[in-house]
Design a protein around this motif. Structure first.
Motif, PDB file in Angstrom:
ATOM      1  N   ASP A 328     -84.714 -87.515  23.589  1.00  0.00           N
ATOM      2  CA  ASP A 328     -83.334 -87.602  24.067  1.00  0.00           C
ATOM      3  C   ASP A 328     -83.269 -87.427  25.582  1.00  0.00           C
ATOM      4  OD1 ASP A 328     -82.625 -87.970  21.461  1.00  0.00           O
ATOM      5  OD2 ASP A 328     -81.814 -85.954  21.150  1.00  0.00           O
ATOM      6  N   TYR A 329     -84.073 -86.521  26.097  1.00  0.00           N
ATOM      7  CA  TYR A 329     -84.092 -86.315  27.558  1.00  0.00           C
ATOM      8  C   TYR A 329     -84.668 -87.542  28.257  1.00  0.00           C
ATOM      9  CZ  TYR A 329     -84.558 -83.868  32.000  1.00  0.00           C
ATOM     10  OH  TYR A 329     -84.432 -83.493  33.317  1.00  0.00           O
ATOM     11  N   LEU A 330     -85.697 -88.141  27.655  1.00  0.00           N
ATOM     12  CA  LEU A 330     -86.288 -89.359  28.215  1.00  0.00           C
ATOM     13  C   LEU A 330     -85.258 -90.487  28.238  1.00  0.00           C
ATOM     14  CD1 LEU A 330     -88.856 -90.910  29.168  1.00  0.00           C
ATOM     15  CD2 LEU A 330     -89.264 -91.454  26.758  1.00  0.00           C
ATOM     16  N   TYR A 331     -84.524 -90.672  27.145  1.00  0.00           N
ATOM     17  CA  TYR A 331     -83.503 -91.714  27.092  1.00  0.00           C
ATOM     18  C   TYR A 331     -82.410 -91.468  28.139  1.00  0.00           C
ATOM     19  CZ  TYR A 331     -85.298 -93.618  22.668  1.00  0.00           C
ATOM     20  OH  TYR A 331     -86.069 -94.209  21.695  1.00  0.00           O
ATOM     21  N   ALA A 332     -82.052 -90.192  28.323  1.00  0.00           N
ATOM     22  CA  ALA A 332     -80.999 -89.870  29.281  1.00  0.00           C
ATOM     23  C   ALA A 332     -81.422 -90.181  30.716  1.00  0.00           C
ATOM     24  CB  ALA A 332     -80.612 -88.393  29.157  1.00  0.00           C
ATOM     25  N   ASN A 359     -87.498 -79.978  35.446  1.00  0.00           N
ATOM     26  CA  ASN A 359     -88.693 -79.593  34.707  1.00  0.00           C
ATOM     27  C   ASN A 359     -88.318 -79.439  33.234  1.00  0.00           C
ATOM     28  OD1 ASN A 359     -90.908 -78.217  33.592  1.00  0.00           O
ATOM     29  ND2 ASN A 359     -91.364 -77.202  35.529  1.00  0.00           N
ATOM     30  N   VAL A 360     -88.978 -80.212  32.351  1.00  0.00           N
ATOM     31  CA  VAL A 360     -88.611 -80.139  30.936  1.00  0.00           C
ATOM     32  C   VAL A 360     -89.135 -78.874  30.281  1.00  0.00           C
ATOM     33  CG1 VAL A 360     -88.460 -82.637  30.645  1.00  0.00           C
ATOM     34  CG2 VAL A 360     -90.641 -81.485  30.213  1.00  0.00           C
ATOM     35  N   VAL A 361     -90.190 -78.274  30.878  1.00  0.00           N
ATOM     36  CA  VAL A 361     -90.786 -77.066  30.300  1.00  0.00           C
ATOM     37  C   VAL A 361     -89.967 -75.865  30.760  1.00  0.00           C
ATOM     38  CG1 VAL A 361     -92.853 -75.655  30.085  1.00  0.00           C
ATOM     39  CG2 VAL A 361     -93.053 -78.136  30.314  1.00  0.00           C
ATOM     40  N   GLY A 362     -89.208 -75.344  29.876  1.00  0.00           N
ATOM     41  CA  GLY A 362     -88.302 -74.242  30.180  1.00  0.00           C
ATOM     42  C   GLY A 362     -86.892 -74.617  29.818  1.00  0.00           C
ATOM     43  N   PRO A 363     -86.239 -75.504  30.598  1.00  0.00           N
ATOM     44  CA  PRO A 363     -84.863 -75.894  30.276  1.00  0.00           C
ATOM     45  C   PRO A 363     -84.736 -76.728  29.002  1.00  0.00           C
ATOM     46  CG  PRO A 363     -85.349 -76.259  32.607  1.00  0.00           C
ATOM     47  CD  PRO A 363     -86.651 -75.958  31.939  1.00  0.00           C
ATOM     48  N   VAL A 364     -85.683 -77.649  28.772  1.00  0.00           N
ATOM     49  CA  VAL A 364     -85.591 -78.542  27.610  1.00  0.00           C
ATOM     50  C   VAL A 364     -86.472 -78.031  26.469  1.00  0.00           C
ATOM     51  CG1 VAL A 364     -85.886 -80.914  26.790  1.00  0.00           C
ATOM     52  CG2 VAL A 364     -85.117 -80.488  29.140  1.00  0.00           C
ATOM     53  N   ILE A 365     -87.724 -77.806  26.760  1.00  0.00           N
ATOM     54  CA  ILE A 365     -88.658 -77.216  25.790  1.00  0.00           C
ATOM     55  C   ILE A 365     -88.984 -75.817  26.284  1.00  0.00           C
ATOM     56  CG2 ILE A 365     -90.855 -77.460  24.600  1.00  0.00           C
ATOM     57  CD1 ILE A 365     -88.890 -79.754  24.075  1.00  0.00           C
ATOM     58  N   THR A 366     -88.495 -74.813  25.604  1.00  0.00           N
ATOM     59  CA  THR A 366     -88.652 -73.442  26.095  1.00  0.00           C
ATOM     60  C   THR A 366     -90.095 -72.978  25.970  1.00  0.00           C
ATOM     61  OG1 THR A 366     -88.190 -72.416  23.949  1.00  0.00           O
ATOM     62  CG2 THR A 366     -86.291 -72.925  25.366  1.00  0.00           C
ATOM     63  N   ASP A 367     -90.446 -71.978  26.788  1.00  0.00           N
ATOM     64  CA  ASP A 367     -91.792 -71.411  26.734  1.00  0.00           C
ATOM     65  C   ASP A 367     -92.106 -70.895  25.334  1.00  0.00           C
ATOM     66  OD1 ASP A 367     -91.347 -71.840  29.408  1.00  0.00           O
ATOM     67  OD2 ASP A 367     -92.120 -69.901  30.072  1.00  0.00           O
ATOM     68  N   GLU A 368     -91.119 -70.263  24.693  1.00  0.00           N
ATOM     69  CA  GLU A 368     -91.344 -69.674  23.370  1.00  0.00           C
ATOM     70  C   GLU A 368     -91.717 -70.735  22.340  1.00  0.00           C
ATOM     71  OE1 GLU A 368     -88.749 -69.094  25.304  1.00  0.00           O
ATOM     72  OE2 GLU A 368     -89.127 -67.010  25.895  1.00  0.00           O
ATOM     73  N   VAL A 369     -91.121 -71.915  22.472  1.00  0.00           N
ATOM     74  CA  VAL A 369     -91.456 -73.006  21.559  1.00  0.00           C
ATOM     75  C   VAL A 369     -92.925 -73.374  21.705  1.00  0.00           C
ATOM     76  CG1 VAL A 369     -91.121 -75.478  21.160  1.00  0.00           C
ATOM     77  CG2 VAL A 369     -89.145 -73.967  21.331  1.00  0.00           C
ATOM     78  N   LEU A 370     -93.384 -73.518  22.941  1.00  0.00           N
ATOM     79  CA  LEU A 370     -94.774 -73.937  23.183  1.00  0.00           C
ATOM     80  C   LEU A 370     -95.769 -72.869  22.750  1.00  0.00           C
ATOM     81  CD1 LEU A 370     -94.327 -75.610  26.683  1.00  0.00           C
ATOM     82  CD2 LEU A 370     -94.481 -76.725  24.450  1.00  0.00           C
ATOM     83  N   TRP A 371     -95.456 -71.606  22.992  1.00  0.00           N
ATOM     84  CA  TRP A 371     -96.401 -70.542  22.620  1.00  0.00           C
ATOM     85  C   TRP A 371     -96.366 -70.227  21.131  1.00  0.00           C
ATOM     86  CZ3 TRP A 371     -99.985 -70.416  25.841  1.00  0.00           C
ATOM     87  CH2 TRP A 371     -99.753 -70.492  27.222  1.00  0.00           C
ATOM     88  N   SER A 372     -95.409 -70.800  20.404  1.00  0.00           N
ATOM     89  CA  SER A 372     -95.357 -70.578  18.948  1.00  0.00           C
ATOM     90  C   SER A 372     -96.368 -71.431  18.195  1.00  0.00           C
ATOM     91  CB  SER A 372     -93.953 -70.890  18.424  1.00  0.00           C
ATOM     92  OG  SER A 372     -92.996 -70.002  18.941  1.00  0.00           O
ATOM     93  N   CYS A 373     -96.892 -72.467  18.846  1.00  0.00           N
ATOM     94  CA  CYS A 373     -97.736 -73.442  18.142  1.00  0.00           C
ATOM     95  C   CYS A 373     -99.117 -72.881  17.842  1.00  0.00           C
ATOM     96  CB  CYS A 373     -97.869 -74.709  18.998  1.00  0.00           C
ATOM     97  SG  CYS A 373     -98.881 -75.992  18.236  1.00  0.00           S
ATOM     98  N   ASN A 374     -99.584 -73.115  16.614  1.00  0.00           N
ATOM     99  CA  ASN A 374    -100.934 -72.724  16.203  1.00  0.00           C
ATOM    100  C   ASN A 374    -101.961 -73.829  16.420  1.00  0.00           C
ATOM    101  OD1 ASN A 374     -99.104 -70.994  13.983  1.00  0.00           O
ATOM    102  ND2 ASN A 374    -100.867 -69.912  14.810  1.00  0.00           N
TER     103      ASN A 374
END
Length: 689
Positions: A328-332, A359-374
């Protein structure tokens, strides 16, 4: 004549708007980074045949859930029904200009008769499927469709009308076709060839024609005209909606499958640290063209999130939502991304244009989302169109670690330990070979021409529980007379944890040092009993010139037993459930060898509901071993509970990380006196002679 002119206007507007939209998406794809190459074409074509056309990932015999199996078959029939109806759509468009238009070779006197029969059958089948699918959306509402986390439901809930719109268009298309054909049979009953058409159209001829005939020619004319317009306008509406929403995958899924990753699944991309100007992905225009194609291709089916251990334990990561937020951010920012490409080409070697958007890392994809991945690849295994999530997440982690220096505080100690002591615990490197005291094991210095190097890895060398596994496997090697040696205190960590956590610089430093130590020792063959080490040495060391024959413990033991060098009587009679390591399983497709070895010991092997390709991560993968976890969101507790549902006496593992996580799970449930957690090699060592 008037209707032909009006339809021509609709057709030109519809097709023109569709081309305009697709051209914009195509330019967006062209503006993405990365080189384009086509290799191993037979493999790619076979993937298209089996996965895209054959719907392999929708129709999976290993999926025992009735609801998921039903959904797979519904999609299968809708997909193939619409494929078959392609000729019918062309025919209906052509009828604007000639009442007797046929696609070449498709007249009833040629190949059209059998096609009409097949088309009629599929129109009925697809209509039933559409009604069932609408009921799923409106009534049963499976969790994977509507969203797993409350936040996802809130963000995506307003998009559910897309499904109704597309299903409605498909329903109109497959229901209006038979009505139109039935009206032709009524209105042209006396014309040559019409009776022949009816013989091949059971739905139109036997069900609808008598009803229209009873209503009279006027009604049949009106019904046929309405059906024709409804059919064609629905096609044009659906066509123009495709590039705007999830059904763009109708166009992009085949190329996405064709261009899927053919490198080893467990290998992450190598970053060119010497020439790079950025060290990770932080802006939307930094994603590669294949990653952008992934975003185009998401079906929003939610199969990825339904298999994700982070999602299952209430963490903020839902793979589907991550991809859709990026899309969605890319389309915008589509026009900005394309403009940047144009400017870059116009400027040549001039200054690099500014990054697109924030910067998409933080505002769009939060740090917590990225660090949750196994980083377990469960989402990728479940995806029916071969979308790759892990590389995107690790690329964004690379930005967080190497550019923003923003990562969980506990990782500071982990990185420092790897840098200074070559192990994530930070224990003294001089203690690496202490586990072998009293075993009389040879080192490379003692035995430089040994056939195999036994690479132990950090967990097997430093963790007290996993030292027992290492010792048991070493005794098996000696008992079977395997010609091996260890590096001893000279063994170095391969850096796998650093790479998954996004610290690519640290990983490359450690990997290259490890390869140099292998080269100095003349290593050609490597034995490992750690899936993480196995994956790194086998699949990622070749990126740096380290090519070795890597064999995992279960494979070697199976060979030794078959050769008669190791006797394994079937004396281990305990109820045993085997937990698949992600790095052996989904990363390297090693499922049967550990089970085969267990069966030889006499273990009564049972399976969890989620096993093999659908096995769930223990919670330690992707560096999560070193990140603190909320007590009520621990993946290892959920996986332990899944194992306990089989009422086992033993939980068998083939990974030191899995050993730690599942042992801790058993301790947390206070079941240590009832259930053991054992490595497969420990079980073999108990009975081997």
């Amino acid at each position: 004549m008037r209707s032909a002119i009006l339809f021509s206007v609709c057709l030109l507007l519809g097709v023109g708007l569709f081309i305009y939209q697709v051209w914009g998406r195509f330019n967006l794809l062209r503006a993405a980074t990365g080189t384009f190459k086509v290799d191993r074409i037979p493999e790619r074509l076979w993937a298209v045949v089996t996965i895209a056309l054959g719907q392999k990932k929708f129709i999976r015999p290993e999926v025992s859930w009735v609801r998921e199996t039903l959904a797979g078959w519904l999609h299968f029939f809708v997909f193939w029904g619409f494929t078959v109806l392609g000729l019918q759509i062309v025919t209906m468009f052509g009828r604007a200009y000639s009442e007797h238009f046929y696609v070449p070779l498709m007249s009833p006197s040629l190949l059209g008769g059998p096609y009409m029969f097949l088309r009629d059958c599929f129109e009925a089948i697809v209509l039933v499927c559409v009604l069932v699918l609408m009921a799923r959306w409106a009534i049963t509402r499976p969790m994977r469709l509507v969203g797993f986390a409350p936040a996802e439901t809130r963000q995506r809930g307003h998009y559910h009308w897309e499904a109704y719109l597309i299903l409605g268009c498909i329903g109109i298309i497959v229901s209006s076709g038979p009505v139109y054909d039935a009206s032709r049979l009524v209105l042209h009953a006396g014309e040559p060839g019409i009776a022949g058409e009816g013989a091949w159209e059971p739905l139109s001829n036997h069900l609808l024609r008598p009803w229209l005939a009873a209503m009279g020619p006027g009604f049949a004319t009106t019904a046929g005209s309405v059906a024709w317009w409804a059919h064609n306008l629905s096609v044009l509406v659906m066509l123009n909606f495709l590039p705007l929403a999830k059904h763009f995958h109708v166009i992009t899924s085949l190329p996405n499958v064709f261009f899927r990753k053919l490198e080893p699944l467990g290998a992450l991309s190598k970053q060119d640290l010497e020439n790079a100007t950025t060290f990770g992905t932080s802006h939307v225009d930094q994603f590669t063209w294949k990653q952008v194609l992934d975003m185009f291709s998401c079906t929003e089916c939610g199969r990825c999130s339904s298999q994700c251990p982070a999602t299952a334990t209430g963490k903020p990561l839902a793979p589907r939502q991550l991809l859709l937020d990026l899309r969605d951010y890319l389309y915008a920012h589509q026009d900005e991304v394309i403009e940047k490409r144009v400017r870059r080409r116009a400027d040549g070697d001039g200054a690099e244009p500014p990054e697109v958007g924030e910067n998409v890392v933080g505002p769009v994809i939060t740090d917590e989302v990225l660090w949750s991945c196994n980083v377990c690849r469960a989402c990728e295994e479940a995806c029916p169109v071969m979308i790759e999530y892990v590389d995107k997440i690790v690329d964004m982690r690379r930005h967080l670690v190497q550019e923003a220096a923003r990562f969980p505080s506990e990782l500071t100690r982990t990185f420092k330990g790897m840098e200074t002591q070559s192990n994530p615990w930070g224990l003294g490197a001089e203690k690496r070979f202490d586990w072998a005291q009293g075993l009389g094991l040879p080192t490379v210095a003692d035995k430089p021409n040994a056939e195999y190097l036994y690479y132990v890895g950090c967990a097997g060398a430093f963790d007290d529980r996993n030292k027992k596994t290492t010792q048991a496997f070493a005794r098996l090697l000696k008992k079977a007379g395997v010609d091996f040696a260890c590096l001893g205190k000279a063994e170095l960590c391969n850096g796998e944890t650093a790479r998954r956590l996004g610290n690519e610089y640290l990983y490359q430093t450690m990997a290259q040092a490890c390869i140099e130590s292998f080269t100095a020792a003349g290593v050609k063959k490597v034995i490992v009993n750690c899936p993480h080490c196995f994956n790194t040495i086998k699949n990622e060391f070749p990126q740096f010139g380290g090519h070795y024959e890597v064999i995992h413990a279960a494979e070697l033991v199976a060979q030794l037993v078959a050769a008669g060098r190791l006797q394994v009587p079937p004396e281990f009679k305990k109820r045993t459930v085997y937990h698949d390591s992600c790095y052996y399983g989904r990363f390297n497709e090693i499922y049967d060898e550990p089970r085969s070895v267990l069966a030889q010991t006499g273990a009564r092997v049972q399976e969890m509901h989620r096993h093999k390709q659908f096995g769930m991560c223990c919670g330690a993968g992707g560096g999560r071993m070193w990140i603190e976890e909320d007590p009520d969101k621990r993946v290892n507790l959920l996986r332990t509970q899944q194992a306990l549902e089989t009422d086992p006496e033993v939980i068998a593992v083939s990974c030191p990380f899995c050993m730690t996580m599942l042992s801790d799970g058993i301790k947390a449930k206070e079941l240590e006196d009832k259930v053991q957690t054992l490595d497969v090699m420990e079980i073999v060592a108990k009975v081997a002679t």
